[in-house]
Write an enzyme that holds these catalytic residues in place. Structure first.
Site, short mmCIF file in Angstrom:
data_model
loop_
_atom_site.label_atom_id
_atom_site.label_comp_id
_atom_site.label_asym_id
_atom_site.label_seq_id
_atom_site.Cartn_x
_atom_site.Cartn_y
_atom_site.Cartn_z
N GLU A 191 0.89 -1.21 0.01
CA GLU A 191 -0.18 -0.04 -0.09
C GLU A 191 0.96 1.17 -0.07
O GLU A 191 1.80 1.31 0.99
CB GLU A 191 -0.82 -0.07 1.17
CG GLU A 191 -2.00 0.93 1.06
CD GLU A 191 -2.17 1.73 2.42
OE1 GLU A 191 -2.42 1.09 3.53
OE2 GLU A 191 -2.01 2.92 2.32
N CYS A 246 -2.51 7.64 4.90
CA CYS A 246 -2.66 7.23 3.58
C CYS A 246 -4.08 7.84 3.14
O CYS A 246 -4.05 7.99 1.84
CB CYS A 246 -2.38 5.90 3.52
SG CYS A 246 -3.13 4.84 5.03
P1 NAP Z 1 9.52 3.68 3.34
O1 NAP Z 1 10.81 4.79 3.19
O2 NAP Z 1 8.91 3.10 2.38
O3 NAP Z 1 9.99 2.73 4.61
C1 NAP Z 1 9.03 1.71 4.84
C2 NAP Z 1 9.83 0.39 5.09
O4 NAP Z 1 10.32 -0.15 3.71
C3 NAP Z 1 11.14 0.64 6.11
O5 NAP Z 1 11.21 -0.62 6.63
C4 NAP Z 1 12.26 0.62 4.81
O6 NAP Z 1 13.54 0.26 5.60
C5 NAP Z 1 11.75 -0.25 3.84
N1 NAP Z 1 12.17 -0.03 2.42
C6 NAP Z 1 12.25 1.20 1.83
N2 NAP Z 1 12.82 1.45 0.64
C7 NAP Z 1 13.32 0.28 0.48
C8 NAP Z 1 14.01 -0.55 -0.53
N3 NAP Z 1 14.14 0.35 -1.80
N4 NAP Z 1 14.21 -1.61 -0.31
C9 NAP Z 1 13.78 -2.41 0.64
N5 NAP Z 1 13.03 -1.72 1.70
C10 NAP Z 1 12.92 -0.68 1.72
O7 NAP Z 1 8.39 4.42 4.40
P2 NAP Z 1 8.30 5.55 5.54
O8 NAP Z 1 10.00 5.44 6.14
O9 NAP Z 1 7.60 4.91 6.38
O10 NAP Z 1 8.00 6.95 5.05
C11 NAP Z 1 8.84 7.59 4.03
C12 NAP Z 1 7.35 8.08 2.85
O11 NAP Z 1 6.53 7.04 2.82
C13 NAP Z 1 6.65 9.38 3.45
O12 NAP Z 1 7.35 10.35 3.37
C14 NAP Z 1 5.70 9.03 2.58
O13 NAP Z 1 5.76 9.58 1.31
C15 NAP Z 1 5.39 7.61 2.62
N6 NAP Z 1 4.39 6.96 3.37
C16 NAP Z 1 3.26 6.65 2.82
C17 NAP Z 1 2.40 6.03 3.47
C18 NAP Z 1 0.90 5.64 2.99
O14 NAP Z 1 0.33 5.13 3.88
N7 NAP Z 1 0.73 5.78 1.75
C19 NAP Z 1 2.78 5.72 4.94
C20 NAP Z 1 3.84 5.87 5.18
C21 NAP Z 1 4.85 6.53 4.50
P3 NAP Z 1 14.59 1.28 6.20
O15 NAP Z 1 14.48 0.71 7.47
O16 NAP Z 1 15.92 0.75 5.33
O17 NAP Z 1 14.30 2.52 5.76
#
Ligand code: NAP
Length: 529
Positions: free
Chosen positions: A265, A302
């Site tokens: 998601e 979200c």
């Molecule tokens: P994220 O950067 O996507 O991280 C979520 C999880 O996925 C973390 O455990 C992260 O590991 C892992 N991950 C991220 N990129 C990866 C990759 N390329 N390969 C493997 N694993 C990966 O999300 P976030 O830290 O929660 O927030 C960052 C951004 O996500 C926000 O600014 C927002 O734009 C978006 N977000 C959207 C929603 C929604 O519901 N739509 C919710 C939360 C966040 P690490 O521990 O290494 O970071």
């Protein structure tokens, strides 16, 4: 409980050896103890081996025992008490009442899945009895049930440290389906993750289940996360987070020798459609409802309403002016992590640079770290149609009003939208025909359509759909909230001409589980139901 900084591989506490992860209190910018050393590929290997070992016994747990296990997790989470609430507040910056509510939602979710497991409808039992006399060919006895996919990797989300994290909806639905779970904890709330991880491990032990039913790993997504997704014993993935993160996991899963489903998601701007009669009759109260929904939780949902679509004219002008007034008075709020704050500022900064969007209001600026300042922008439909950047998600309390010349332009804007979790319709009786005409395009675009409400706030129930076409999710056929989320972790198996003694209990001729089967084309009516 004293936080240890350790991972959990089954019942064993294991210390990682990679770079330390430390939670940051986003309200103060200070790092919190303890440090969590990241896991390695070796830890992933151990957790996957254990989960695989656990799978065959866990998938056969009687429905009542599995349901009790889910209820025990909820009881154990509640039993942690204030320590969990305090830690989640300091790791997320979210207000205490919100975290209390989230704990309630998490436990309600687990108990709702327990009810679902007991009822057994999800087994979707279908029976076509043998027709030995059928001409020209006889028919065999055919029986179908759903079976769990196998061990599931779950990525905790940052914005719901309880309800979409270690014991959140993905974990609850995978465990309900009969799948062992390995969680890759979100690095923003490792202490909260450890506390909840131990609650699950205690429930595993109390329920007499194989230790490999649950493991919790810390570490980077690129190392631990990718190693998990590519391990051959992992059979599905649940993820909530960024579009780039979700797509990276989908690509890794698709490139495996045996590709697996990733239920990610990711990104949604949740358009709100203001119809003319509603806008004319109650523009002021619509502005109030909209700004309340936009600013709730610093917009870190979200389902945050990041887009408003309406026909231009005096009624829309009044709505924008009332909303701008409220936005200007909205207080700054702490965001979840420094990274999310920086991403928000960058997203707002990009919009401010565009000539095609104009800022109409900004909220009060914060004077402590990581404060989200609310922003409201307007644009014209032709500009929105010309620039894809205007529909990129800005995670936080920023929204864009698209002013359309006429109904044709409204339809063009809707057709131009990417997939969404929700679309909201604000309408009065006089708007019903216009809304009806747009329904086919709205259904193509979103997983949940709502009338005269606001998209934030997602009920955990049987009818909920928290999903939608890409990029809202990676699999438009599914939901990550509500009891239908269990279906993501199941697949059908058909048993042909099995002797009754060899059939799984759910498929036996006497229907001992009293399931409402589809029997020879008819839904069974049970005497005791
Ligand atoms: P994220 O950067 O996507 O991280 C979520 C999880 O996925 C973390 O455990 C992260 O590991 C892992 N991950 C991220 N990129 C990866 C990759 N390329 N390969 C493997 N694993 C990966 O999300 P976030 O830290 O929660 O927030 C960052 C951004 O996500 C926000 O600014 C927002 O734009 C978006 N977000 C959207 C929603 C929604 O519901 N739509 C919710 C939360 C966040 P690490 O521990 O290494 O970071």
């Amino acid at each position: 409980m004293t936080l240890t900084g350790n991972m959990l591989i089954g019942q064993q506490a294991i210390t990682g050896s990679r770079e330390a992860i430390r939670a940051i209190n986003p309200a103060t910018g200070t790092a919190l103890e303890p440090a969590y050393l990241g896991g390695t590929g070796e830890h992933v290997e151990q957790a996957c081996a254990l989960a695989w070992e656990a799978f065959d016994s866990y998938r056969e747990t009687p429905l009542a025992a599995r349901a009790t296990f889910l209820e025990t997790i909820a009881d154990e989470i509640e039993a942690i008490g204030d320590e969990l609430i305090d830690r989640a507040v300091s790791e997320s910056g979210l207000p205490r009442p919100r975290i209390l509510g989230e704990r309630g939602r998490t436990c309600h979710q687990l108990r709702t899945f327990a009810r679902t497991v007991r009822a057994g409808e999800w087994l979707d039992v279908r029976v076509d009895t043998a027709l030995p006399e059928r001409q020209p060919l006889p028919r065999s006895d055919l029986r179908q049930r759903q079976v769990p996919l196998g061990p599931v990797a779950v990525f905790g989300a940052s914005n719901f440290p309880l309800a979409f994290s270690v014991a959140g909806g993905d974990t609850a639905s995978a465990l309900a389906a009969g799948c062992p779970v390995i969680v890759k904890a979100h690095s923003a709330h490792p202490g909260t993750s450890e506390l909840v991880g131990h609650a699950i491990a205690r429930a595993v032990k109390k329920s007499g289940l194989h230790a490999g039913v649950f493991s919790l790993l810390f570490g980077s997504g690129r190392e631990v996360g990718i190693a998990l997704v590519t391990d051959p014993r992992i059979k599905a993935v649940g993820f909530t987070g960024s579009r780039s993160g979700g797509i990276a996991l989908c690509k890794a899963a698709a490139a495996r020798p045996e590709p697996i489903p990733v239920y990610a998601e990711m990104s949604s701007i949740n358009p709100v459609l203001l119809f003319p009669a509603a806008l004319q009759a109650r523009g002021e109260s619509l502005a109030q409802g909209f700004v309340a929904s936009l600013t709730q939780g610093a917009g870190q949902f979200c389902t945050n309403p990041g887009l408003v679509i309406a026909r231009q004219g005096p009624a829309l002008d009044q709505f924008i002016s009332a909303a701008a007034d409220l936005v200007q008075r909205s207080q700054a709020q702490t965001m979840l992590t420094p990274g999310i704050f920086q991403a928000y500022e960058a997203g707002v900064g990009s919009l401010l640079e565009l000539t095609s969007a104009q800022e109409v209001a900004a909220g009060v600026r914060g004077n402590t770290p990581n404060q989200c300042q609310t922003h409201l922008f307007v644009t014209q439909a032709r500009d929105f149609l010309a620039d894809a950047a205007l529909q990129a998600e800005i995670f936080g309390a920023a929204s864009l009003v698209v002013q359309c010349a006429d109904d044709h332009e409204i339809r063009q804007v809707l057709e131009h939208l990417e997939g969404q979790l929700t679309i909201t319709l604000q309408l009065d009786d006089a708007d019903l025909e216009s809304a009806r005409a747009l329904l086919p395009v709205l259904e193509r675009k979103a997983g949940r359509l709502l009338v005269n409400g606001w998209p934030t706030g997602v009920e955990v129930c049987d009818a909920m759909v928290h999903g939608g076409p890409f990029p809202a999710t990676s699999d438009t056929r599914t939901t990550s909230v509500g009891t239908a989320a269990i279906l993501r972790f199941l697949r059908p198996v058909c048993y042909q001409d099995f002797p009754d003694s060899l059939l799984p209990t759910a498929l036996k001729h006497t229907n001992p589980l009293q399931l409402r089967r589809l029997l020879d084309g008819q839904r069974e009516v049970l005497e005791n139901a």
